[in-house]
Structures are given as structure tokens and as C-alpha cells.
Write a protein that holds these residues in place. Structure first.
Motif, short mmCIF file in Angstrom:
data_model
loop_
_atom_site.label_atom_id
_atom_site.label_comp_id
_atom_site.label_asym_id
_atom_site.label_seq_id
_atom_site.Cartn_x
_atom_site.Cartn_y
_atom_site.Cartn_z
N MET A 3 0.86 -1.20 0.00
CA MET A 3 0.00 0.00 0.00
C MET A 3 0.89 1.25 0.00
O MET A 3 1.13 1.86 1.03
CB MET A 3 -0.92 -0.03 1.22
N PRO A 4 1.40 1.64 -1.19
CA PRO A 4 2.36 2.75 -1.26
C PRO A 4 1.74 4.12 -0.97
O PRO A 4 2.46 5.08 -0.71
CB PRO A 4 2.87 2.68 -2.70
N PHE A 5 0.43 4.20 -1.02
CA PHE A 5 -0.23 5.49 -0.80
C PHE A 5 -0.28 5.88 0.67
O PHE A 5 -0.68 6.99 1.01
CB PHE A 5 -1.65 5.48 -1.40
N LEU A 6 0.14 4.99 1.56
CA LEU A 6 0.21 5.32 2.98
C LEU A 6 1.56 5.97 3.28
O LEU A 6 2.59 5.53 2.77
CB LEU A 6 0.05 4.06 3.83
N LYS A 7 1.54 6.99 4.11
CA LYS A 7 2.75 7.78 4.37
C LYS A 7 3.94 6.91 4.77
O LYS A 7 5.04 7.10 4.27
CB LYS A 7 2.46 8.81 5.46
N GLN A 8 3.73 5.96 5.67
CA GLN A 8 4.84 5.10 6.10
C GLN A 8 4.78 3.71 5.48
O GLN A 8 5.53 2.83 5.86
CB GLN A 8 4.85 5.01 7.62
N GLY A 9 3.87 3.53 4.52
CA GLY A 9 3.72 2.24 3.87
C GLY A 9 2.79 1.32 4.64
O GLY A 9 2.39 1.62 5.77
N GLY A 10 2.43 0.23 4.00
CA GLY A 10 1.55 -0.73 4.64
C GLY A 10 1.36 -1.94 3.75
O GLY A 10 1.76 -1.94 2.59
N LEU A 11 0.73 -2.97 4.30
CA LEU A 11 0.48 -4.20 3.57
C LEU A 11 -0.96 -4.66 3.78
O LEU A 11 -1.51 -4.48 4.87
CB LEU A 11 1.42 -5.31 4.04
N PHE A 12 -1.52 -5.25 2.75
CA PHE A 12 -2.84 -5.85 2.84
C PHE A 12 -2.67 -7.29 3.30
O PHE A 12 -1.83 -8.03 2.79
CB PHE A 12 -3.55 -5.82 1.48
N VAL A 13 -3.46 -7.68 4.29
CA VAL A 13 -3.40 -9.03 4.85
C VAL A 13 -4.72 -9.72 4.55
O VAL A 13 -5.78 -9.27 5.00
CB VAL A 13 -3.18 -8.98 6.38
N LYS A 14 -4.67 -10.80 3.77
CA LYS A 14 -5.88 -11.57 3.51
C LYS A 14 -6.25 -12.33 4.78
O LYS A 14 -5.42 -13.06 5.33
CB LYS A 14 -5.65 -12.57 2.38
N THR A 15 -7.46 -12.14 5.24
CA THR A 15 -7.91 -12.83 6.44
C THR A 15 -9.43 -12.82 6.51
O THR A 15 -10.06 -11.83 6.15
CB THR A 15 -7.33 -12.18 7.72
N PRO A 16 -10.02 -13.92 6.98
CA PRO A 16 -11.47 -13.93 7.18
C PRO A 16 -11.87 -13.28 8.51
O PRO A 16 -13.03 -13.03 8.76
CB PRO A 16 -11.81 -15.42 7.19
#
Length: 108
Positions: A19-32
Motif C-alpha cells: 500500500m504505497p499510498f500510505l505515508k509510512q507504507g503498509g500491507l494488505f493481509v488476507k484474512t477472514p
């Protein structure tokens, strides 16, 4: 605090989750599992080509619920809170030119 272990086998998987649009970055986590915005998450991340994982904390900033209209898998976006290991820089180095791709990701 919830803990997720993310192992990215290749740059494509990493691109889809980053998720490059976040200031410090981030990741999407697939989870139910269901989360609320702001919930704290601990991530253990192994990037493509690396043998050792890095750990960091984050907070839920994006929620894709079950049954999303675009067919995206359910999960949460986790914004990096403490990136002492410079995971964002490592990810962006791994992805290089892919960062400019127009190909859809799990979040955009």
C-alpha cells in the motif's frame, strides 16, 4: 494484539499487497477475521529472496469485507506504525518499476 506472518514468494505477490499510498507504507493481509479501524496488528514479514523475516507493528486502516462487490478477497490493510527495519524502503527496492504499474492491487 493480533499477529500475522506474511511470506512473499515473489514481487508480484508483494506488489498486490503493498500500500504505497500510505505515508509510512503498509500491507494488505488476507484474512477472514473481522477487525475495526485502528486495531493494532503485529506483522512478521519475509520479503522475496530474503531468508530472515522482519517484524513491525501496524494499525488497521483499510477493511475489505466478505462479499466485496469487486470480488476482492476479504482482509485488512495494515499501516506501518514502527518501521525500525525500514521495511517500506526494502519493499520499494524490491518492487522497483512495478510501483508505477496501473495493474490493480488488493486495495486499489
Amino acid at each position: 494484539m493480533n499477529n500475522f506472518v506474511l511470506e512473499f514468494k515473489n514481487e508480484r505477490e508483494l506488489y498486490m499487497a503493498y500500500m504505497p499510498f500510505l505515508k509510512q507504507g503498509g500491507l494488505f493481509v488476507k484474512t477472514p477475521e473481522q477487525f475495526e479501524l485502528g486495531d493494532e496488528i503485529h506483522l512478521t514479514v519475509t520479503l522475496p529472496g530474503q531468508l530472515e523475516s522482519v517484524e513491525l507493528n501496524g494499525s488497521v486502516c483499510w477493511i475489505t469485507p466478505h462479499g466485496a462487490q469487486n470480488g476482492t478477497e476479504p482482509g485488512v490493510g495494515v499501516a506501518f506504525v514502527n518501521d525500525e527495519n525500514n521495511v517500506r524502503n526494502q519493499i520499494e527496492s524490491n518492487l522497483g518499476r512495478m510501483l508505477n504499474s496501473k495493474e490493480p492491487t488488493y486495495t486499489m
